[in-house]
Design a protein around this motif. Structure first.
Motif, PDB file in Angstrom:
ATOM      1  N   HIS A  85       0.873  -1.193   0.000  1.00 54.50           N
ATOM      2  CA  HIS A  85       0.000   0.000   0.000  1.00 54.50           C
ATOM      3  C   HIS A  85       0.901   1.233   0.000  1.00 54.50           C
ATOM      4  O   HIS A  85       1.584   1.526   0.988  1.00 54.50           O
ATOM      5  N   HIS A  87       1.350   5.391  -1.982  1.00 55.58           N
ATOM      6  CA  HIS A  87       0.792   6.441  -2.857  1.00 55.58           C
ATOM      7  C   HIS A  87       1.970   7.052  -3.608  1.00 55.58           C
ATOM      8  O   HIS A  87       2.626   7.966  -3.096  1.00 55.58           O
ATOM      9  N   HIS A 240      -9.040   2.625   2.078  1.00 54.48           N
ATOM     10  CA  HIS A 240      -8.619   2.856   3.465  1.00 54.48           C
ATOM     11  C   HIS A 240      -9.769   2.527   4.407  1.00 54.48           C
ATOM     12  O   HIS A 240     -10.932   2.745   4.075  1.00 54.48           O
ATOM     13  N   HIS A 279      -4.626   0.181   6.709  1.00 61.95           N
ATOM     14  CA  HIS A 279      -4.630   0.630   8.109  1.00 61.95           C
ATOM     15  C   HIS A 279      -5.467  -0.300   9.000  1.00 61.95           C
ATOM     16  O   HIS A 279      -4.909  -1.044   9.783  1.00 61.95           O
ATOM     17  N   ASP A 328       2.921   3.020   2.940  1.00 65.37           N
ATOM     18  CA  ASP A 328       1.944   4.115   2.847  1.00 65.37           C
ATOM     19  C   ASP A 328       2.622   5.469   2.597  1.00 65.37           C
ATOM     20  O   ASP A 328       2.114   6.511   3.006  1.00 65.37           O
TER      21      ASP A 328
END
Ligand code: GUN
Ligand code: ZN
Length: 436
Positions: A85, A87, A240, A279, A328
């Motif tokens: 995960h 970005h 999320h 998360h 993340d």
């Protein structure tokens, strides 16, 4: 719990000349250190982009006398790390000061993501992202893009150029974000569908349908993406879930009829074995039960959880749930999966749990591969796996070296690198059998 086995990422013809890599080998097939096999003079035979054999260096060399050898000496050969995960558009805003989730999104993230309508900028950051993550030994990622289809095209184009196995999706949002980042339910569906047609299953690339999270997707958009997932069940779905308590309270206000946060996804058809829930810290018992029953994956993002002050993930869930590990980035404060393992260790300690080095390494490799449904292709050092490898220097700084020097076991030797290592510990990285 069924083992998710995503079959869509076909193995393209991979060319790499045969090579024997010699070094320490550590073969993990589970998180249990009792099942691990360590060889202080091991070897990995790679050819055609795949691992062909793993065993004692002497045996492998005798069996393949004509194959060139690269001797990594006492460095440790492992499967490449898998970041489940991330970005990529937040690469340039990593380590931005002083905010918690919603403020952090509004202050730093959304303004940066607005720049990705420019394909040149998206290409520049995609290239920078791969430089940094490969430099940290990460060979597979599952990334969010921005709401611009151009950002997805830029990412997949760069991934394909480098030959890496990668999963990505257009981040869909139709409320509570700047106008320039918003799509609609119909546009999210149409643009995601077109991107699936263009990229999903092409070479080593796969698509993840990507509603950012309930606060930025109306019920209509979540349902449209649930319908799209039903049409393309071999895609993954990433979002999320329950990262911060303020976020959960906001979801309760936005969706008063939902049983809980997970229900906002479940009711829209966005819960299933290919679902990746980033998360997942503050879960109710019902949410835990449903995540387990449906075989969805929880993605633990420990540096992010401390950096934006979200909470302490419960690693005991790994006994019952599919759990992957992730940076993340840029909510996470590091591109390094070593640093991420260290943070997972520290968070577990704060919950009274002590994660063994085998559990940490497994989380960053085999467990993350399984979370992404890729366990039959990457994440383990065994014949038939794609030859995505990292070679770790276990004495990369004076502080690490002096501790490793007095170690008696491989676990004691590798643990200082897990806790204190960074990109200086990454001696070599192989993608589909090619050194990069
Ligand atoms: N929740 C919704 N979007 C994001 C994001 O970009 N980063 C993190 N950490 N949490 C989110
Ligand atoms: Zn995230």
């Amino acid at each position: 719990m069924d083992n998710l086995n995503v079959t869509w990422l076909s193995c393209p013809t991979m060319t790499s000349t045969p090579e024997i890599l010699v070094g320490q080998t550590l073969v993990l097939s589970t998180a249990d250190p009792a099942t691990a096999q360590h060889d202080s003079r091991g070897a990995v035979l790679i050819a055609d982009g795949k691992v062909q054999a793993v065993g004692p260096a002497g045996d492998i060399r005798r069996a393949h006398p004509d194959v060139p050898v690269t001797d990594h000496r006492d460095r440790l050969i492992l499967p490449g790390f898998i970041d489940a995960h991330v970005h990529y558009p937040q690469t340039a805003i990593i380590a931005s000061w002083g905010k918690r989730l919603i403020d952090w999104l509004n202050t730093y993230t959304f303004p940066e993501e607005m720049r990705f309508g420019d394909p040149d900028y998206a290409e520049e950051i995609a290239a920078r992202f791969f430089d940094i993550s490969l430099g940290n030994g990460t060979t597979t990622v599952a990334t969010y893009c921005t709401s611009h289809p151009e950002s997805v095209t830029a990412f997949f184009t760069e991934a394909e150029r480098r030959g890496v196995r990668a999963i990505a999706g257009k981040t869909c949002m139709d409320r509570n974000a700047p106008e320039a980042l918003l799509d609609t339910a119909a546009r999210a569906y149409d643009e995601s569908k077109a991107l699936i047609a263009a990229w999903h299953g092409r070479g080593r690339l796969g698509y993840a349908i990507t509603p950012r999270f309930t606060p930025t997707s109306t019920d209509e958009q979540l349902h449209a993406l649930g319908a799209l997932w039903a049409e393309h069940p071999d895609c993954l779905m990433q979002t999320h879930l329950s990262e911060q308590t303020d976020e959960i309270a906001w979801v309760r206000e936005l969706c008063p009829d939902a049983r809980d946060y997970l229900d906002t996804y479940e009711a829209a058809g966005l819960l299933g074995p290919g679902g990746l829930f980033g998360h997942a810290i503050h879960l109710t018992d019902r949410e835990k039960d449903r995540l387990r029953e449906t075989g969805a994956a929880l993605i633990h993002c420990p540096t992010s959880n401390t950096f934006i002050g979200s909470g302490l993930f419960d690693m005991s869930l790994a006994r019952t749930h599919r759990v992957g590990l992730a940076t993340d980035t840029g909510g996470g404060s590091s591109f390094s999966m070593l640093r991420t393992m260290a943070a997972a260790y520290e968070i577990a300690q704060l919950r009274g749990q002590s994660l063994h080095p085998a559990e940490l390494l497994w989380l960053a490799t085999g467990a993350s591969a399984a979370a992404l449904g890729q366990q039959h292709r990457v994440g383990q050092l065994k014949p038939g796996m794609e030859a995505d490898l990292v070679v770790l220097d276990l004495a990369s700084t004076p502080a690490i070296k002096q501790r490793a020097d007095r170690a008696d076991t491989i676990w004691e030797t590798v643990f200082p690198t897990i806790m204190m290592g960074d990109d200086r510990a990454i001696h070599a990285v192989y993608v589909a059998g090619n050194r990069v």
